[in-house]
Design a protein around this motif. Sequence first.
Motif, PDB file in Angstrom:
ATOM      1  N   ASP A  61       0.822  -1.210   0.000  1.00  0.00           N
ATOM      2  CA  ASP A  61       0.000   0.000   0.000  1.00  0.00           C
ATOM      3  C   ASP A  61       0.860   1.265   0.000  1.00  0.00           C
ATOM      4  O   ASP A  61       2.094   1.213   0.091  1.00  0.00           O
ATOM      5  N   ALA A  62       0.190   2.407  -0.104  1.00  0.00           N
ATOM      6  CA  ALA A  62       0.875   3.699  -0.241  1.00  0.00           C
ATOM      7  C   ALA A  62       1.761   4.013   0.962  1.00  0.00           C
ATOM      8  O   ALA A  62       2.806   4.651   0.822  1.00  0.00           O
ATOM      9  N   GLU A  63       1.360   3.560   2.149  1.00  0.00           N
ATOM     10  CA  GLU A  63       2.131   3.856   3.360  1.00  0.00           C
ATOM     11  C   GLU A  63       3.506   3.174   3.304  1.00  0.00           C
ATOM     12  O   GLU A  63       4.511   3.766   3.711  1.00  0.00           O
ATOM     13  N   HIS A  64       3.550   1.935   2.813  1.00  0.00           N
ATOM     14  CA  HIS A  64       4.825   1.239   2.663  1.00  0.00           C
ATOM     15  C   HIS A  64       5.708   1.962   1.649  1.00  0.00           C
ATOM     16  O   HIS A  64       6.906   2.182   1.886  1.00  0.00           O
ATOM     17  N   ARG A  65       5.126   2.363   0.535  1.00  0.00           N
ATOM     18  CA  ARG A  65       5.901   3.044  -0.511  1.00  0.00           C
ATOM     19  C   ARG A  65       6.393   4.403  -0.035  1.00  0.00           C
ATOM     20  O   ARG A  65       7.491   4.838  -0.397  1.00  0.00           O
ATOM     21  N   CYS A  66       5.592   5.049   0.802  1.00  0.00           N
ATOM     22  CA  CYS A  66       5.974   6.364   1.333  1.00  0.00           C
ATOM     23  C   CYS A  66       7.209   6.263   2.231  1.00  0.00           C
ATOM     24  O   CYS A  66       8.113   7.098   2.151  1.00  0.00           O
ATOM     25  N   VAL A  67       7.264   5.222   3.077  1.00  0.00           N
ATOM     26  CA  VAL A  67       8.409   5.024   3.962  1.00  0.00           C
ATOM     27  C   VAL A  67       9.664   4.719   3.142  1.00  0.00           C
ATOM     28  O   VAL A  67      10.764   5.181   3.464  1.00  0.00           O
ATOM     29  N   LEU A  68       9.516   3.949   2.060  1.00  0.00           N
ATOM     30  CA  LEU A  68      10.661   3.677   1.179  1.00  0.00           C
ATOM     31  C   LEU A  68      11.189   4.972   0.572  1.00  0.00           C
ATOM     32  O   LEU A  68      12.398   5.210   0.542  1.00  0.00           O
ATOM     33  N   LYS A  69      10.278   5.796   0.066  1.00  0.00           N
ATOM     34  CA  LYS A  69      10.675   7.062  -0.569  1.00  0.00           C
ATOM     35  C   LYS A  69      11.374   7.974   0.428  1.00  0.00           C
ATOM     36  O   LYS A  69      12.384   8.603   0.110  1.00  0.00           O
ATOM     37  N   LYS A  70      10.845   8.020   1.648  1.00  0.00           N
ATOM     38  CA  LYS A  70      11.441   8.857   2.691  1.00  0.00           C
ATOM     39  C   LYS A  70      12.864   8.443   2.988  1.00  0.00           C
ATOM     40  O   LYS A  70      13.717   9.280   3.311  1.00  0.00           O
ATOM     41  N   ASN A  71      13.161   7.149   2.877  1.00  0.00           N
ATOM     42  CA  ASN A  71      14.493   6.625   3.180  1.00  0.00           C
ATOM     43  C   ASN A  71      15.333   6.382   1.924  1.00  0.00           C
ATOM     44  O   ASN A  71      16.369   5.719   1.983  1.00  0.00           O
ATOM     45  N   ASN A  72      14.894   6.929   0.792  1.00  0.00           N
ATOM     46  CA  ASN A  72      15.632   6.831  -0.482  1.00  0.00           C
ATOM     47  C   ASN A  72      15.927   5.381  -0.877  1.00  0.00           C
ATOM     48  O   ASN A  72      17.025   5.053  -1.321  1.00  0.00           O
ATOM     49  N   ILE A  73      14.940   4.519  -0.678  1.00  0.00           N
ATOM     50  CA  ILE A  73      15.071   3.116  -1.062  1.00  0.00           C
ATOM     51  C   ILE A  73      14.192   2.864  -2.283  1.00  0.00           C
ATOM     52  O   ILE A  73      12.980   3.107  -2.246  1.00  0.00           O
ATOM     53  N   LYS A  74      14.794   2.369  -3.359  1.00  0.00           N
ATOM     54  CA  LYS A  74      14.031   2.145  -4.592  1.00  0.00           C
ATOM     55  C   LYS A  74      13.289   0.813  -4.580  1.00  0.00           C
ATOM     56  O   LYS A  74      12.153   0.727  -5.035  1.00  0.00           O
ATOM     57  N   TYR A  75      13.963  -0.225  -4.070  1.00  0.00           N
ATOM     58  CA  TYR A  75      13.364  -1.554  -4.123  1.00  0.00           C
ATOM     59  C   TYR A  75      13.504  -2.254  -2.769  1.00  0.00           C
ATOM     60  O   TYR A  75      14.533  -2.131  -2.114  1.00  0.00           O
ATOM     61  N   LYS A  76      12.454  -2.973  -2.405  1.00  0.00           N
ATOM     62  CA  LYS A  76      12.520  -3.788  -1.196  1.00  0.00           C
ATOM     63  C   LYS A  76      11.731  -5.068  -1.449  1.00  0.00           C
ATOM     64  O   LYS A  76      10.593  -5.026  -1.931  1.00  0.00           O
ATOM     65  N   THR A  77      12.351  -6.199  -1.117  1.00  0.00           N
ATOM     66  CA  THR A  77      11.765  -7.499  -1.421  1.00  0.00           C
ATOM     67  C   THR A  77      11.715  -8.361  -0.167  1.00  0.00           C
ATOM     68  O   THR A  77      12.698  -8.463   0.564  1.00  0.00           O
ATOM     69  N   ASP A  78      10.555  -8.975   0.080  1.00  0.00           N
ATOM     70  CA  ASP A  78      10.370  -9.903   1.198  1.00  0.00           C
ATOM     71  C   ASP A  78      10.398 -11.340   0.686  1.00  0.00           C
ATOM     72  O   ASP A  78       9.768 -11.657  -0.327  1.00  0.00           O
ATOM     73  N   ILE A  79      11.141 -12.198   1.391  1.00  0.00           N
ATOM     74  CA  ILE A  79      11.088 -13.646   1.150  1.00  0.00           C
ATOM     75  C   ILE A  79      10.545 -14.251   2.434  1.00  0.00           C
ATOM     76  O   ILE A  79      11.218 -14.261   3.462  1.00  0.00           O
ATOM     77  N   THR A  80       9.309 -14.720   2.375  1.00  0.00           N
ATOM     78  CA  THR A  80       8.572 -15.104   3.576  1.00  0.00           C
ATOM     79  C   THR A  80       8.220 -16.589   3.570  1.00  0.00           C
ATOM     80  O   THR A  80       7.885 -17.156   2.537  1.00  0.00           O
ATOM     81  N   LYS A  81       8.314 -17.209   4.733  1.00  0.00           N
ATOM     82  CA  LYS A  81       7.922 -18.606   4.902  1.00  0.00           C
ATOM     83  C   LYS A  81       7.176 -18.734   6.220  1.00  0.00           C
ATOM     84  O   LYS A  81       7.653 -18.274   7.260  1.00  0.00           O
ATOM     85  N   ASN A  82       5.983 -19.335   6.173  1.00  0.00           N
ATOM     86  CA  ASN A  82       5.256 -19.527   7.424  1.00  0.00           C
ATOM     87  C   ASN A  82       5.229 -20.992   7.808  1.00  0.00           C
ATOM     88  O   ASN A  82       5.166 -21.878   6.970  1.00  0.00           O
ATOM     89  N   TYR A  83       5.328 -21.213   9.117  1.00  0.00           N
ATOM     90  CA  TYR A  83       5.320 -22.553   9.706  1.00  0.00           C
ATOM     91  C   TYR A  83       4.219 -22.594  10.762  1.00  0.00           C
ATOM     92  O   TYR A  83       4.483 -22.696  11.951  1.00  0.00           O
ATOM     93  N   GLY A  84       2.973 -22.478  10.341  1.00  0.00           N
ATOM     94  CA  GLY A  84       1.878 -22.441  11.296  1.00  0.00           C
ATOM     95  C   GLY A  84       1.820 -21.097  11.980  1.00  0.00           C
ATOM     96  O   GLY A  84       1.511 -20.083  11.362  1.00  0.00           O
ATOM     97  N   ASN A  85       2.136 -21.054  13.268  1.00  0.00           N
ATOM     98  CA  ASN A  85       2.106 -19.805  14.030  1.00  0.00           C
ATOM     99  C   ASN A  85       3.379 -18.984  13.891  1.00  0.00           C
ATOM    100  O   ASN A  85       3.434 -17.840  14.342  1.00  0.00           O
ATOM    101  N   ILE A  86       4.420 -19.572  13.326  1.00  0.00           N
ATOM    102  CA  ILE A  86       5.711 -18.880  13.201  1.00  0.00           C
ATOM    103  C   ILE A  86       5.938 -18.467  11.749  1.00  0.00           C
ATOM    104  O   ILE A  86       5.745 -19.261  10.822  1.00  0.00           O
ATOM    105  N   VAL A  87       6.352 -17.217  11.556  1.00  0.00           N
ATOM    106  CA  VAL A  87       6.605 -16.695  10.214  1.00  0.00           C
ATOM    107  C   VAL A  87       8.006 -16.102  10.161  1.00  0.00           C
ATOM    108  O   VAL A  87       8.359 -15.256  10.989  1.00  0.00           O
TER     109      VAL A  87
END
Length: 249
Positions: free
Chosen positions: A78-104
């Motif tokens: 969403d726009a809020e995530h993109r706004c924080v990136l712009k504020k910190n001069n970050i062009k790209y940010k990528t998440d690699i996520t794995k969930n194991y039930g209750n643990i992520v």
Amino acid sequence: MNIHSIEMEKACAFFKKQLINQEDDIIHTFFGKLNIEKKTIYAISSDYHWLLEYWSSGLYKKIGQRISSGIKTWDHMDAEHRCVLKKNNIKYKTDITKNYGNIVDILSVATARSLKDEDLLSLYSKKPIISSISSSIWCKFNIPTLPLKGIECPTRLKPIDIEVKHECFQFGNIKFTCKEMETIHWLLELNSFKEIAWKHQCSQTAERKRIDTIKAKLNCQGFSSSALFIALKDNGITASCLKDYIMPP
């Protein structure tokens, strides 16, 4: 939320030193272990100020958007995530996520360029190592979990998987239990008895007994740790071969 602490700052600095081959294209690396049920997270970043920014901006309340398994880029957030990136001069940010039930587990990398498939594959292969390093650092610096007040996410995530009854690993005539394999895995990554006991949530005495059992199976009981490493190597049990086994987070 203000999460500033001297211990966390030192932990982040130490974490950054462990990422010895971090490319210039990588701005920062974050790793977090989220407990959905308790709504808490162990967190660490190679950029301590990014960690402070993420929590002080309140963006952590939207971490529920990041917990499904897979790879996602923040330009689809969403726009809020993109706004924080712009504020910190970050062009790209990528998440690699794995969930194991209750643990992520979330490995997140901010970069100066978009990531190619080979970049993602390389990062994905490093995630278990980064997870192990992070756990050791949280233990070393006595870092507590951070509360995730007000977050919205499922009470439990169930990953799609095929369940296999799997109680032991066999190398020739030698069999190890899953917990013994975890201990061997962490020993080969040069974790201390204290760190391994912390990972297993048991006493150091219990962990030493487990290591004695491993030594007995390898016919080197009563000998030093170096003798254990030699015995493991002689039986074809090395850090590289253990990458073929699925180790828990």
